[in-house]
Motif scaffolding. Structure first.
Motif, PDB file in Angstrom:
ATOM      1  N   GLY A  92       0.801  -1.214   0.000  1.00 57.80           N
ATOM      2  CA  GLY A  92       0.000   0.000   0.000  1.00 57.80           C
ATOM      3  C   GLY A  92       0.827   1.253   0.000  1.00 57.80           C
ATOM      4  N   SER A  93       2.022   1.196  -0.594  1.00 61.07           N
ATOM      5  CA  SER A  93       2.903   2.359  -0.576  1.00 61.07           C
ATOM      6  C   SER A  93       3.724   2.376  -1.859  1.00 61.07           C
ATOM      7  CB  SER A  93       3.803   2.312   0.664  1.00 61.07           C
ATOM      8  OG  SER A  93       4.530   3.516   0.805  1.00 61.07           O
ATOM      9  N   SER A  94       4.863   3.066  -1.816  1.00 61.34           N
ATOM     10  CA  SER A  94       5.691   3.231  -3.005  1.00 61.34           C
ATOM     11  C   SER A  94       7.124   2.832  -2.703  1.00 61.34           C
ATOM     12  CB  SER A  94       5.653   4.686  -3.466  1.00 61.34           C
ATOM     13  OG  SER A  94       6.172   5.526  -2.441  1.00 61.34           O
ATOM     14  N   TYR A  95       7.947   2.781  -3.751  1.00 60.29           N
ATOM     15  CA  TYR A  95       9.375   2.542  -3.579  1.00 60.29           C
ATOM     16  C   TYR A  95      10.149   3.408  -4.567  1.00 60.29           C
ATOM     17  CZ  TYR A  95       9.857  -0.096  -7.943  1.00 60.29           C
ATOM     18  OH  TYR A  95       9.899  -0.449  -9.277  1.00 60.29           O
ATOM     19  N   THR A  96      11.394   3.676  -4.268  1.00 57.99           N
ATOM     20  CA  THR A  96      12.279   4.382  -5.197  1.00 57.99           C
ATOM     21  C   THR A  96      13.657   3.740  -5.130  1.00 57.99           C
ATOM     22  OG1 THR A  96      12.963   6.014  -3.552  1.00 57.99           O
ATOM     23  CG2 THR A  96      11.095   6.607  -4.938  1.00 57.99           C
ATOM     24  N   VAL A  97      14.324   3.703  -6.279  1.00 61.48           N
ATOM     25  CA  VAL A  97      15.711   3.255  -6.357  1.00 61.48           C
ATOM     26  C   VAL A  97      16.476   4.262  -7.198  1.00 61.48           C
ATOM     27  CG1 VAL A  97      17.295   1.458  -7.146  1.00 61.48           C
ATOM     28  CG2 VAL A  97      15.086   0.822  -6.162  1.00 61.48           C
ATOM     29  N   GLN A  98      17.509   4.841  -6.612  1.00 62.45           N
ATOM     30  CA  GLN A  98      18.430   5.711  -7.342  1.00 62.45           C
ATOM     31  C   GLN A  98      19.792   5.029  -7.340  1.00 62.45           C
ATOM     32  OE1 GLN A  98      18.109   9.988  -6.193  1.00 62.45           O
ATOM     33  NE2 GLN A  98      16.638   9.247  -4.683  1.00 62.45           N
ATOM     34  N   TYR A  99      20.434   4.971  -8.502  1.00 60.57           N
ATOM     35  CA  TYR A  99      21.732   4.309  -8.538  1.00 60.57           C
ATOM     36  C   TYR A  99      22.638   4.935  -9.592  1.00 60.57           C
ATOM     37  CZ  TYR A  99      20.327   1.611 -12.746  1.00 60.57           C
ATOM     38  OH  TYR A  99      19.933   1.227 -14.008  1.00 60.57           O
ATOM     39  N   VAL A 100      23.935   4.741  -9.381  1.00 67.23           N
ATOM     40  CA  VAL A 100      24.934   5.226 -10.313  1.00 67.23           C
ATOM     41  C   VAL A 100      25.218   4.106 -11.304  1.00 67.23           C
ATOM     42  CG1 VAL A 100      27.267   6.135 -10.593  1.00 67.23           C
ATOM     43  CG2 VAL A 100      25.930   6.725  -8.552  1.00 67.23           C
ATOM     44  N   ARG A 101      24.872   4.329 -12.561  1.00 67.42           N
ATOM     45  CA  ARG A 101      25.024   3.290 -13.571  1.00 67.42           C
ATOM     46  C   ARG A 101      26.375   3.412 -14.267  1.00 67.42           C
ATOM     47  NH1 ARG A 101      21.578   2.523 -19.164  1.00 67.42           N
ATOM     48  NH2 ARG A 101      22.424   0.473 -19.719  1.00 67.42           N
ATOM     49  N   LYS A 102      27.112   2.327 -14.233  1.00 68.47           N
ATOM     50  CA  LYS A 102      28.397   2.283 -14.928  1.00 68.47           C
ATOM     51  C   LYS A 102      28.233   1.570 -16.264  1.00 68.47           C
ATOM     52  CE  LYS A 102      31.261   2.330 -10.762  1.00 68.47           C
ATOM     53  NZ  LYS A 102      32.330   1.632  -9.986  1.00 68.47           N
ATOM     54  N   ALA A 103      29.248   1.676 -17.121  1.00 69.34           N
ATOM     55  CA  ALA A 103      29.200   1.021 -18.428  1.00 69.34           C
ATOM     56  C   ALA A 103      28.975  -0.480 -18.245  1.00 69.34           C
ATOM     57  CB  ALA A 103      30.512   1.266 -19.181  1.00 69.34           C
ATOM     58  N   GLY A 104      28.008  -0.987 -18.964  1.00 66.11           N
ATOM     59  CA  GLY A 104      27.685  -2.402 -18.869  1.00 66.11           C
ATOM     60  C   GLY A 104      26.786  -2.758 -17.706  1.00 66.11           C
ATOM     61  N   GLY A 105      26.446  -1.779 -16.895  1.00 72.38           N
ATOM     62  CA  GLY A 105      25.586  -2.026 -15.744  1.00 72.38           C
ATOM     63  C   GLY A 105      24.139  -2.192 -16.146  1.00 72.38           C
ATOM     64  N   PRO A 106      23.300  -2.630 -15.222  1.00 71.09           N
ATOM     65  CA  PRO A 106      21.893  -2.881 -15.545  1.00 71.09           C
ATOM     66  C   PRO A 106      21.153  -1.594 -15.903  1.00 71.09           C
ATOM     67  CG  PRO A 106      22.232  -2.975 -13.181  1.00 71.09           C
ATOM     68  CD  PRO A 106      23.592  -2.891 -13.801  1.00 71.09           C
ATOM     69  N   THR A 107      20.215  -1.711 -16.831  1.00 65.13           N
ATOM     70  CA  THR A 107      19.400  -0.565 -17.219  1.00 65.13           C
ATOM     71  C   THR A 107      18.331  -0.311 -16.156  1.00 65.13           C
ATOM     72  OG1 THR A 107      17.753  -1.912 -18.378  1.00 65.13           O
ATOM     73  CG2 THR A 107      19.702  -1.219 -19.638  1.00 65.13           C
ATOM     74  N   PRO A 108      17.741   0.886 -16.166  1.00 68.82           N
ATOM     75  CA  PRO A 108      16.636   1.140 -15.226  1.00 68.82           C
ATOM     76  C   PRO A 108      15.508   0.123 -15.364  1.00 68.82           C
ATOM     77  CG  PRO A 108      17.411   3.202 -16.143  1.00 68.82           C
ATOM     78  CD  PRO A 108      18.143   2.111 -16.883  1.00 68.82           C
ATOM     79  N   GLY A 109      15.228  -0.300 -16.583  1.00 65.25           N
ATOM     80  CA  GLY A 109      14.185  -1.298 -16.777  1.00 65.25           C
ATOM     81  C   GLY A 109      14.528  -2.626 -16.133  1.00 65.25           C
ATOM     82  N   GLN A 110      15.792  -3.026 -16.243  1.00 62.94           N
ATOM     83  CA  GLN A 110      16.219  -4.270 -15.610  1.00 62.94           C
ATOM     84  C   GLN A 110      16.135  -4.181 -14.092  1.00 62.94           C
ATOM     85  OE1 GLN A 110      20.084  -4.350 -17.550  1.00 62.94           O
ATOM     86  NE2 GLN A 110      19.508  -6.114 -18.794  1.00 62.94           N
ATOM     87  N   VAL A 111      16.579  -3.049 -13.545  1.00 61.73           N
ATOM     88  CA  VAL A 111      16.513  -2.858 -12.095  1.00 61.73           C
ATOM     89  C   VAL A 111      15.069  -2.881 -11.620  1.00 61.73           C
ATOM     90  CG1 VAL A 111      16.934  -1.219 -10.218  1.00 61.73           C
ATOM     91  CG2 VAL A 111      18.697  -1.610 -11.947  1.00 61.73           C
ATOM     92  N   GLN A 112      14.198  -2.197 -12.351  1.00 61.78           N
ATOM     93  CA  GLN A 112      12.785  -2.164 -11.968  1.00 61.78           C
ATOM     94  C   GLN A 112      12.200  -3.573 -11.947  1.00 61.78           C
ATOM     95  OE1 GLN A 112      10.322   0.348 -14.397  1.00 61.78           O
ATOM     96  NE2 GLN A 112       8.459  -0.104 -13.242  1.00 61.78           N
ATOM     97  N   GLN A 113      12.519  -4.374 -12.953  1.00 59.62           N
ATOM     98  CA  GLN A 113      12.005  -5.739 -13.025  1.00 59.62           C
ATOM     99  C   GLN A 113      12.486  -6.565 -11.830  1.00 59.62           C
ATOM    100  OE1 GLN A 113      13.115  -7.787 -16.624  1.00 59.62           O
ATOM    101  NE2 GLN A 113      11.548  -9.356 -16.376  1.00 59.62           N
ATOM    102  N   GLU A 114      13.755  -6.437 -11.490  1.00 56.43           N
ATOM    103  CA  GLU A 114      14.316  -7.179 -10.362  1.00 56.43           C
ATOM    104  C   GLU A 114      13.675  -6.743  -9.039  1.00 56.43           C
ATOM    105  OE1 GLU A 114      16.537  -9.577 -10.326  1.00 56.43           O
ATOM    106  OE2 GLU A 114      17.444  -9.579 -12.315  1.00 56.43           O
ATOM    107  N   VAL A 115      13.546  -5.427  -8.855  1.00 56.08           N
ATOM    108  CA  VAL A 115      12.998  -4.898  -7.608  1.00 56.08           C
ATOM    109  C   VAL A 115      11.543  -5.308  -7.440  1.00 56.08           C
ATOM    110  CG1 VAL A 115      12.328  -2.777  -6.398  1.00 56.08           C
ATOM    111  CG2 VAL A 115      14.600  -2.961  -7.436  1.00 56.08           C
ATOM    112  N   GLU A 116      10.768  -5.212  -8.499  1.00 53.07           N
ATOM    113  CA  GLU A 116       9.352  -5.529  -8.371  1.00 53.07           C
ATOM    114  C   GLU A 116       9.129  -7.024  -8.166  1.00 53.07           C
ATOM    115  OE1 GLU A 116       7.135  -3.587 -11.464  1.00 53.07           O
ATOM    116  OE2 GLU A 116       7.568  -1.605 -10.619  1.00 53.07           O
ATOM    117  N   ALA A 117      10.038  -7.848  -8.670  1.00 51.67           N
ATOM    118  CA  ALA A 117       9.948  -9.283  -8.390  1.00 51.67           C
ATOM    119  C   ALA A 117      10.172  -9.548  -6.900  1.00 51.67           C
ATOM    120  CB  ALA A 117      10.977 -10.047  -9.224  1.00 51.67           C
ATOM    121  N   ILE A 118      11.119  -8.831  -6.307  1.00 51.45           N
ATOM    122  CA  ILE A 118      11.363  -8.965  -4.862  1.00 51.45           C
ATOM    123  C   ILE A 118      10.146  -8.512  -4.077  1.00 51.45           C
ATOM    124  CG2 ILE A 118      12.695  -7.990  -2.937  1.00 51.45           C
ATOM    125  CD1 ILE A 118      15.132  -7.977  -4.838  1.00 51.45           C
ATOM    126  N   LEU A 119       9.571  -7.373  -4.446  1.00 49.79           N
ATOM    127  CA  LEU A 119       8.422  -6.847  -3.707  1.00 49.79           C
ATOM    128  C   LEU A 119       7.191  -7.739  -3.873  1.00 49.79           C
ATOM    129  CD1 LEU A 119       8.840  -3.022  -4.424  1.00 49.79           C
ATOM    130  CD2 LEU A 119       9.429  -4.287  -2.347  1.00 49.79           C
TER     131      LEU A 119
END
Length: 303
Positions: free
Chosen positions: A2-29
């Motif tokens: 019943g709430s929200s989440y946010t993830v801010q991260y420093v993306r390096k070359a070859g690192g996960p895209t925001p879409g990939q991070v979102q998919q991983e995070v929402e699977a955990i939630l």
């Protein structure tokens, strides 16, 4: 949750895209929701709560881990903190089975209190068992646990610098691209405005704030919050409006912030000093608020 989440991260070359991070995070939630939600009858916790007394149910490792954390917090607080307060939340109007927010009569309160008590829970192997009709509620620690799971997943993805927040619990690791620390604002406990009380640079700590200023009702001039002292079966009634805790894990920050809020301004303060907890207490006084921080908090905050 019943709430929200946010993830801010420093993306390096070859690192996960925001879409990939979102998919991983929402699977955990989603996994957290399927295991711990008290608003779903088909969640593992929902199924356990429907069991009668003297029954057991197989549980995943992290559910049993949180039961053990809850037992630790209960023992440390002499039973004030308790994962089995779900029937009380419903009775007073704060839980998923609540009908209306009101002060219950003494007879009904006494009946419900017979179904509350962490000592009615036990772990047998990989099963959680109950010897009374108790119902568990992990909402005081599940969000912190979710943050820790997201943190572990971010690190597994190779991300070194990030700020993760879920339902207000958060943890920061590494630093921003300019080398400065992640900065989080501690909110003044007002239900009408969002005002920053203090801005804190943060690295490597989980942060949790518990307060009674958003979820409460009033009856006959008396304020009743959603935070319960399980020893009494009633909402807390003291001048402590909010408490913020810093800890190495978001799980323990979450648990201790709730525990200290239950114990109140004097007993909670003594507990925080005794256990060297990094905490800020915000007390209501005539015309406003007064805050004080433990030595452990000041040493982290650089004061």
């Amino acid at each position: 949750m019943g709430s929200s989440y946010t993830v801010q991260y420093v993306r390096k070359a070859g690192g996960p895209t925001p879409g990939q991070v979102q998919q991983e995070v929402e699977a955990i939630l989603q996994g957290i929701d399927q295991r711990f939600s008290t608003y779903r009858s088909d969640s593992l916790v929902g199924q356990f709560n429907q069991l009668p007394a003297n029954r057991c149910q197989a549980m995943p490792a992290d559910v049993l881990q949180l039961v053990r954390v809850g037992e630790q917090l209960s023992r440390q607080s002499d039973g004030a903190f308790d994962l089995t307060v779900e029937p009380l939340l419903d009775l007073w109007g704060f839980g998923p089975q609540a009908r209306e927010e009101k002060v219950p009569d003494a007879r009904r309160l006494a009946q419900v209190r017979e179904r509350v008590g962490y000592t009615h829970l036990r772990i047998e192997g990989q099963q959680l068992c109950k010897d009374a009709g108790v119902e568990v509620d992990f909402n005081s620690i599940a969000a912190g646990h979710a943050v820790d799971l997201i943190v572990a997943r971010m690190q597994a993805l190779g991300v070194e610098s990030f700020l993760v927040e879920a339902t207000g619990e958060l943890k920061a690791m590494g630093r921003k691209p300019d080398g400065s620390a992640w900065r989080i604002a501690l909110e003044l406990p007002r239900d009408d405005l969002q005002i920053a009380q203090q801005v804190l640079p943060l690295e490597g700590y989980g942060v949790s704030t518990s307060g009674d200023y958003r979820n409460y009702f009033e009856e006959n001039g008396q304020r009743y919050s959603h935070t319960f002292d399980a020893r009494l079966g009633t909402p807390v009634a003291h001048a402590l409006a909010a408490v913020t805790v810093l800890a190495p894990t978001a799980l323990m920050a979450d648990g201790y912030s709730t525990l200290l809020l239950i114990l109140g301004p004097e007993q909670g303060w003594r507990f925080a000093l005794e256990h060297r907890i990094a905490a800020v207490f915000v007390n209501r006084v005539e015309g406003g608020f007064v805050s004080r921080a433990t030595p452990a908090f000041n040493s982290i905050a650089g004061k």
